[in-house]
Design a protein around this motif. Structure first.
Motif, short mmCIF file in Angstrom:
data_model
loop_
_atom_site.label_atom_id
_atom_site.label_comp_id
_atom_site.label_asym_id
_atom_site.label_seq_id
_atom_site.Cartn_x
_atom_site.Cartn_y
_atom_site.Cartn_z
N LEU A 125 0.86 -1.22 -0.03
CA LEU A 125 -0.10 -0.12 -0.16
C LEU A 125 0.77 1.18 -0.10
O LEU A 125 1.73 1.38 0.86
CB LEU A 125 -1.08 -0.04 1.22
CG LEU A 125 -1.62 1.40 1.46
CD1 LEU A 125 -2.82 1.44 0.44
CD2 LEU A 125 -2.36 1.14 2.92
N THR A 150 -8.57 -6.22 3.68
CA THR A 150 -7.04 -5.73 3.75
C THR A 150 -6.69 -5.54 5.23
O THR A 150 -7.24 -4.69 5.81
CB THR A 150 -6.92 -4.40 2.75
OG1 THR A 150 -7.20 -4.75 1.30
CG2 THR A 150 -5.33 -3.93 2.89
N TYR A 198 -10.52 -3.51 -3.40
CA TYR A 198 -8.99 -3.31 -3.06
C TYR A 198 -8.80 -1.98 -3.33
O TYR A 198 -8.17 -1.24 -2.56
CB TYR A 198 -8.39 -4.53 -3.39
CG TYR A 198 -8.45 -5.73 -2.60
CD1 TYR A 198 -8.55 -5.69 -1.32
CD2 TYR A 198 -8.42 -6.98 -3.54
CE1 TYR A 198 -8.76 -7.12 -0.66
CE2 TYR A 198 -8.58 -8.19 -2.72
CZ TYR A 198 -8.77 -8.18 -1.44
OH TYR A 198 -8.91 -9.17 -0.80
N ASP A 202 -7.90 1.00 -0.72
CA ASP A 202 -6.43 1.61 -0.51
C ASP A 202 -6.87 3.10 -0.72
O ASP A 202 -6.00 4.00 0.03
CB ASP A 202 -5.79 1.19 -2.00
CG ASP A 202 -5.35 -0.14 -1.90
OD1 ASP A 202 -5.55 -0.92 -0.85
OD2 ASP A 202 -4.57 -0.38 -2.65
N ARG A 206 -5.40 5.51 2.68
CA ARG A 206 -4.45 6.42 2.38
C ARG A 206 -5.24 7.77 2.94
O ARG A 206 -4.59 8.69 3.61
CB ARG A 206 -4.32 6.71 0.94
CG ARG A 206 -3.20 5.81 0.28
CD ARG A 206 -2.85 6.22 -1.09
NE ARG A 206 -3.73 5.98 -2.03
CZ ARG A 206 -3.70 4.58 -2.59
NH1 ARG A 206 -2.67 3.72 -2.66
NH2 ARG A 206 -4.72 4.56 -3.62
#
Length: 227
Positions: A125, A150, A198, A202, A206
Motif C-alpha cells: 500500500l 485488507t 481493494y 486503498d 490513504r
C-alpha cells in the motif's frame, strides 16, 4: 557430584542468567504518548465519514474476556462516502506484543465464523512516506456475503504481515530491553468485485491514515506513513 554434572549445572545457570538479562522489562507504550483509538482516528476524512446508522459488522469470533486479555482497546466503525460505498474498519491495540500475546489474524478469525477462505496474498500500500506491506484476504460466507479484507499489523512502529516478521520486529526491540506495543489495522468491504474493492480500500486507507495526527501515525501504519 561428578565433573559432568557440575558442568551441566553451570551451563544451566549461565543460560538462565543470560535469558534473565536479555528479557525486556521496559514497555514501549510507557515511553510514547498514550493512544486513544476513538479520539485519534477521525470520524470524517476526505469524502469518507462514519455512518451512524450502520453498525460495523466486523467478524470477531473471540469472546469479550479473551479480547480484553489480548487488547487494551478496540475500535469498529463503518464509513460511507457520497456514492453510498461502505467500508468497515476495525483496529485492535495491545500494549504488549511479545510472543505470549498473539493477535488474531483475519485468515484465522473468518473461517472460525463459517467464512470460506478463497485466497490470501501479500501486497503493498502506497502511503505518504513510502510503501508498507499489507495482506489481502478474500472471504465468502455462503452466497450472500463476499468480503475482501485488507490488513496489517504493527509492532511498535514496524509494519508486519506474518509471524516471522513479527518475531524479528520483537527481537529488534528486545535487544534494547524494550517490549513493544502494537495493533491490527483491518478494513473490509461487502463486494463481489475484489479488485474494485481493494482499490476503494486503498483510497480509504490513504485518506484515513493521512488524517491521523503525525505524532501517532507511525504506530498505526509504520514509518512509511510519514512524509
Amino acid at each position: 557430584m561428578n565433573r559432568r554434572a557440575i558442568i551441566i549445572a553451570l551451563l544451566a545457570c549461565v543460560t538462565a542468567f543470560g535469558a534473565q538479562a536479555i528479557t525486556p522489562r521496559i514497555a514501549l507504550s510507557d515511553q510514547l504518548p498514550a493512544l486513544d483509538l476513538a479520539a485519534l482516528v477521525p470520524e470524517q476524512a476526505g469524502e469518507w465519514r462514519v455512518d451512524p446508522n450502520v453498525p460495523a459488522a466486523v467478524v470477531n469470533p473471540q469472546q469479550d474476556f479473551a479480547i480484553q486479555a489480548i487488547y487494551n482497546q478496540t475500535l469498529s466503525r463503518t464509513y460511507v462516502n457520497a456514492r453510498g460505498d461502505r467500508i468497515m474498519l476495525s483496529i485492535a491495540y495491545g500494549s504488549d506484543q511479545r510472543d505470549g500475546v498473539q493477535v488474531h489474524m483475519p485468515e484465522v478469525c473468518y473461517p472460525a465464523q463459517g467464512f470460506l477462505l478463497k485466497s490470501v496474498r501479500i501486497d503493498s500500500l502506497a502511503l505518504a512516506g513510502g510503501e508498507i506491506p499489507v495482506k489481502r484476504v478474500e472471504t465468502m460466507h455462503g452466497n450472500a456475503r463476499p468480503e475482501p479484507v485488507t490488513y496489517w499489523m504493527t509492532v511498535g512502529e514496524d509494519v508486519v504481515v506474518n509471524g516471522k516478521q513479527k518475531k524479528l520486529a520483537e527481537l529488534r526491540y528486545s535487544i534494547r530491553g524494550v517490549y513493544p506495543d502494537g495493533l491490527l489495522f483491518r478494513v473490509s468491504t461487502i463486494s463481489r468485485d475484489s479488485a474494485a474493492a481493494y482499490r476503494m480500500q486503498d483510497d480509504f486507507l490513504r485518506t484515513i491514515v493521512a488524517a491521523i495526527d503525525p505524532e501517532h501515525r507511525p504506530r498505526f501504519a509504520g514509518r512509511g506513513s510519514i512524509e
